[in-house]
Design a protein around this motif. Sequence first.
Motif, PDB file in Angstrom:
ATOM      1  N   ARG A 100       0.624  -1.339   0.066  1.00 35.59           N
ATOM      2  CA  ARG A 100       0.091   0.008  -0.173  1.00 35.59           C
ATOM      3  C   ARG A 100       0.933   1.094   0.016  1.00 35.59           C
ATOM      4  O   ARG A 100       0.552   2.167  -0.666  1.00 35.59           O
ATOM      5  CB  ARG A 100      -0.965   0.143   1.361  1.00 35.59           C
ATOM      6  CG  ARG A 100      -1.842  -1.184   1.205  1.00 35.59           C
ATOM      7  CD  ARG A 100      -2.657  -1.272   2.649  1.00 35.59           C
ATOM      8  NE  ARG A 100      -3.265  -2.517   2.819  1.00 35.59           N
ATOM      9  CZ  ARG A 100      -2.977  -3.513   3.460  1.00 35.59           C
ATOM     10  NH1 ARG A 100      -1.845  -3.281   4.189  1.00 35.59           N
ATOM     11  NH2 ARG A 100      -3.871  -4.556   3.708  1.00 35.59           N
ATOM     12  N   LEU A 101       2.076   1.280   0.771  1.00 35.34           N
ATOM     13  CA  LEU A 101       2.862   2.503   1.044  1.00 35.34           C
ATOM     14  C   LEU A 101       3.601   2.719  -0.471  1.00 35.34           C
ATOM     15  O   LEU A 101       3.733   4.014  -0.889  1.00 35.34           O
ATOM     16  CB  LEU A 101       3.653   2.142   2.060  1.00 35.34           C
ATOM     17  CG  LEU A 101       3.320   2.348   3.630  1.00 35.34           C
ATOM     18  CD1 LEU A 101       4.175   1.573   4.612  1.00 35.34           C
ATOM     19  CD2 LEU A 101       2.758   3.668   4.108  1.00 35.34           C
ATOM     20  N   LEU A 102       4.042   1.754  -0.921  1.00 35.36           N
ATOM     21  CA  LEU A 102       4.710   1.798  -2.037  1.00 35.36           C
ATOM     22  C   LEU A 102       3.778   2.191  -3.410  1.00 35.36           C
ATOM     23  O   LEU A 102       4.303   3.069  -4.211  1.00 35.36           O
ATOM     24  CB  LEU A 102       5.650   0.655  -2.436  1.00 35.36           C
ATOM     25  CG  LEU A 102       6.720   0.501  -1.632  1.00 35.36           C
ATOM     26  CD1 LEU A 102       7.616  -0.819  -1.970  1.00 35.36           C
ATOM     27  CD2 LEU A 102       7.593   1.578  -1.283  1.00 35.36           C
ATOM     28  N   ALA A 103       2.605   1.624  -3.511  1.00 38.13           N
ATOM     29  CA  ALA A 103       1.637   1.810  -4.394  1.00 38.13           C
ATOM     30  C   ALA A 103       1.536   3.631  -4.350  1.00 38.13           C
ATOM     31  O   ALA A 103       1.118   4.008  -5.356  1.00 38.13           O
ATOM     32  CB  ALA A 103       0.308   1.321  -4.344  1.00 38.13           C
ATOM     33  N   ALA A 104       1.124   4.058  -3.153  1.00 42.27           N
ATOM     34  CA  ALA A 104       0.984   5.445  -2.991  1.00 42.27           C
ATOM     35  C   ALA A 104       2.157   6.297  -3.366  1.00 42.27           C
ATOM     36  O   ALA A 104       1.943   7.383  -4.090  1.00 42.27           O
ATOM     37  CB  ALA A 104       0.703   5.752  -1.471  1.00 42.27           C
ATOM     38  N   GLU A 105       3.415   5.865  -3.138  1.00 35.41           N
ATOM     39  CA  GLU A 105       4.443   6.624  -3.462  1.00 35.41           C
ATOM     40  C   GLU A 105       5.145   6.612  -5.050  1.00 35.41           C
ATOM     41  O   GLU A 105       5.492   7.547  -5.532  1.00 35.41           O
ATOM     42  CB  GLU A 105       5.682   6.229  -2.640  1.00 35.41           C
ATOM     43  CG  GLU A 105       6.937   6.849  -2.771  1.00 35.41           C
ATOM     44  CD  GLU A 105       8.114   6.409  -1.613  1.00 35.41           C
ATOM     45  OE1 GLU A 105       9.234   6.899  -2.078  1.00 35.41           O
ATOM     46  OE2 GLU A 105       7.674   6.059  -0.793  1.00 35.41           O
ATOM     47  N   LEU A 106       4.921   5.233  -5.477  1.00 41.93           N
ATOM     48  CA  LEU A 106       5.451   5.050  -6.936  1.00 41.93           C
ATOM     49  C   LEU A 106       4.638   5.365  -8.028  1.00 41.93           C
ATOM     50  O   LEU A 106       5.186   5.242  -9.059  1.00 41.93           O
ATOM     51  CB  LEU A 106       6.176   3.891  -6.962  1.00 41.93           C
ATOM     52  CG  LEU A 106       7.212   3.436  -5.834  1.00 41.93           C
ATOM     53  CD1 LEU A 106       7.653   1.852  -5.855  1.00 41.93           C
ATOM     54  CD2 LEU A 106       8.601   4.462  -5.962  1.00 41.93           C
ATOM     55  N   GLY A 107       3.355   5.497  -7.535  1.00 36.79           N
ATOM     56  CA  GLY A 107       2.275   5.540  -8.928  1.00 36.79           C
ATOM     57  C   GLY A 107       2.647   6.894  -9.769  1.00 36.79           C
ATOM     58  O   GLY A 107       2.532   6.701 -11.010  1.00 36.79           O
ATOM     59  N   GLU A 108       3.325   8.029  -9.300  1.00 34.83           N
ATOM     60  CA  GLU A 108       3.865   9.221 -10.114  1.00 34.83           C
ATOM     61  C   GLU A 108       4.871   8.564 -11.159  1.00 34.83           C
ATOM     62  O   GLU A 108       4.839   9.134 -12.242  1.00 34.83           O
ATOM     63  CB  GLU A 108       4.331  10.299  -9.252  1.00 34.83           C
ATOM     64  CG  GLU A 108       5.618  10.091  -8.645  1.00 34.83           C
ATOM     65  CD  GLU A 108       5.956  11.172  -7.729  1.00 34.83           C
ATOM     66  OE1 GLU A 108       6.270  12.159  -8.522  1.00 34.83           O
ATOM     67  OE2 GLU A 108       5.815  11.066  -6.662  1.00 34.83           O
ATOM     68  N   HIS A 109       5.535   7.467 -10.992  1.00 33.75           N
ATOM     69  CA  HIS A 109       6.508   7.142 -12.024  1.00 33.75           C
ATOM     70  C   HIS A 109       5.849   5.952 -12.755  1.00 33.75           C
ATOM     71  O   HIS A 109       6.730   5.269 -13.643  1.00 33.75           O
ATOM     72  CB  HIS A 109       7.544   6.522 -11.212  1.00 33.75           C
ATOM     73  CG  HIS A 109       8.391   7.403 -10.209  1.00 33.75           C
ATOM     74  ND1 HIS A 109       9.074   8.642 -10.743  1.00 33.75           N
ATOM     75  CD2 HIS A 109       8.370   7.719  -8.715  1.00 33.75           C
ATOM     76  CE1 HIS A 109       9.619   9.520  -9.834  1.00 33.75           C
ATOM     77  NE2 HIS A 109       9.081   8.759  -8.725  1.00 33.75           N
ATOM     78  N   GLY A 110       4.636   5.707 -12.578  1.00 34.05           N
ATOM     79  CA  GLY A 110       4.036   4.696 -13.483  1.00 34.05           C
ATOM     80  C   GLY A 110       4.331   3.184 -12.932  1.00 34.05           C
ATOM     81  O   GLY A 110       4.002   2.440 -13.773  1.00 34.05           O
TER      82      GLY A 110
END
Length: 694
Positions: free
Chosen positions: A596-606
Amino acid sequence: MTMAAEQRSGATPGETAARPEVEALLARSHRLGADPRNTNYAGGNASAKGTATDPVTAGDVELMWVKGSGGDLGTLTAGGLAALRLDRLRALTGVYPGVEREDEMVAAFDYCLHGKGGAAPSIDTAMHGLVDAPHVDHLHPDSGIALACAADGEDLTRECFGGTVLWVPWRRPGFQLGLDIAALHEAHPEAIGCVLGGHGITAWGRTSEECEENSLHIIRTAERFLEERGRTEPFGTVLDGYEALPEEERRARAAALAPVVRGLASRDRAQVGHYDDGEAVLDFLSRTEHRRLAALGTSCPDHFLRTKVRPLVLDLPATASLEEMTVRLRELHEEYRAEYRAYYERHATPDSPPLRGADPAIVLVPGVGMFSFGKDKQTARVAGEFYRNALNVMRGAEAVSSYAPIEESEKFRIEYWALEEAKLRRMPPPRPLASRVALVTGAGSGIGRAIAHRLAAEGACVVVADRDADGARKVADELGGPDTAVPVTVDVTAEGQIAAAFDEAVRAFGGIDLVVNNAGISVSKPLAETTAEDWDRQHSIMARGSFLVSREAARVMTAQGMGGDLVYISSKNGVFAGPNNIAYGAAKADQAHQVRLLAAELGEHGIRVNGVNPDGVVRGSGIFAGGWGARRAAVYGVPEEKLGEFYAQRTLLKREVLPEHVANAVFALTGGDLSHTTGLHIPVDAGVAAAFLR
């Protein structure tokens, strides 16, 4: 069946292979194709002529067997040959409409085929059929192409061979070239072959042995001529600052640059990469003439169809910083794309195929080496091999003359040839994970092995990561070897080993698109018996290990700028509170929240981050075989061999979960249909109500 009926049935590939002419042809092809000095991969072709029985009239008919389109001489089989009737093939000269319409003749070759099966005739079929010699070889040796691409190649050919090897000016492969060579052969019966300007060589003989001898004579004589007559430094003197970096520094710089370069080369479509820091490449890039020669591009059609007309060359010394190189590569990439579009627009006609992509296939970095790209690892590797061939050609031509490849307009006519476009369209559609590079931890056995197998089956290149080096190597071999999979030895608790594993992965395939955090162990004890060491070890491998792997993966993926996938193999135990499971369950819950944490953080990089929650996977599991199964069986009061059945009976579907079922979920998350899904956990537990996600 009577003998006459058998004669009329047409030859099968097996029967064709049994013919002495074909046996000799295949053996000759294998010998010639096994030596890269003779011809490049999938380059050139060979033929043999003979008499067979017409299945309709039962009379004799003269046939030619020739390597078909797309085959490779070194691995040629009878099924890779096209069999044609010579009377019909040679009759095409009477209906030939002229060089402006020679492409129409390729379709006519189909009407000259004999029997069922076999390969599609290639564009060089006319060359073999029209030359009145029983055996013909057409090859692309570096030494022959060096003469063919020298500014005074005709004079050099005469000096090298006298009158035994003829010169044929550049002409695009096709029917007219076949007519030209046939006319020369008829006019000069003493000749054993010819050098084709800008292209390669052709040789012939009365027997298969004589034809092979003539081919090798041309190749080896040209090699000796270039060596004995050539100057010692054809690429010029060494440029200060452009020498090869020391190996350790060079390979570290390559690993840092590879994701950046791959991202640039994948602007139009995703590509897989290959890295080459061989001495020939590094020496070329260290010399004063490397930019001039690289700008001239490759010449032989087989070369530039794979390397594009010219490479992208970084114009900085090896001593430049990583940041300087990265910035300059991005600038040069924009310039390259603009120049390639201009090249297309200069030569395109209303009936030209559309522009296929403006990114480079070859990127050269002084002091570091060559990065080559293609739709898969083999294509990328072969593109690099072809550019090495091109360097050998340049070296030979510059040693005795000056390198003078064919005109840019001629390169365009071949690169955007309607026949080449038709060949591309005949290729099967790519598999769902084609051009993607996956790294799977804990892939030497169990769930990880099943995931590696599924991803490779769907077209991915796979980095098999495991602390068990033998297990990783075995799985990589199962997947098909280095063009599909490479093994890396890594303990996910060690930051240095993780970084080294990713460096090895990007040097092997150019970058990383998909990472599966699967490595794990399990400790099954009551709270009072769980030691601090148990807790730390469990969390170090799964919670901390997956964090470290994801951090390195994110670094590579953001450098590429191509998005990506992180998949965590969590567990239903991250949701379901079972007995005697504090260390394992807590570590799995940590992994679940990392998703969940990484989905929120890395989404901007696709970059999408998802998880899979399996129930206990007993069969094929390294964890269960290592003691976890016995302890969990004791907790539930069942025999260990019945544990899988026990797990299945407590599910809603009453089905046991196997490694392949977890692999299926990984593919479902990454295969393309869930492109807008991130932060999701997929249960693969056959229905454990207590583990339903809320």
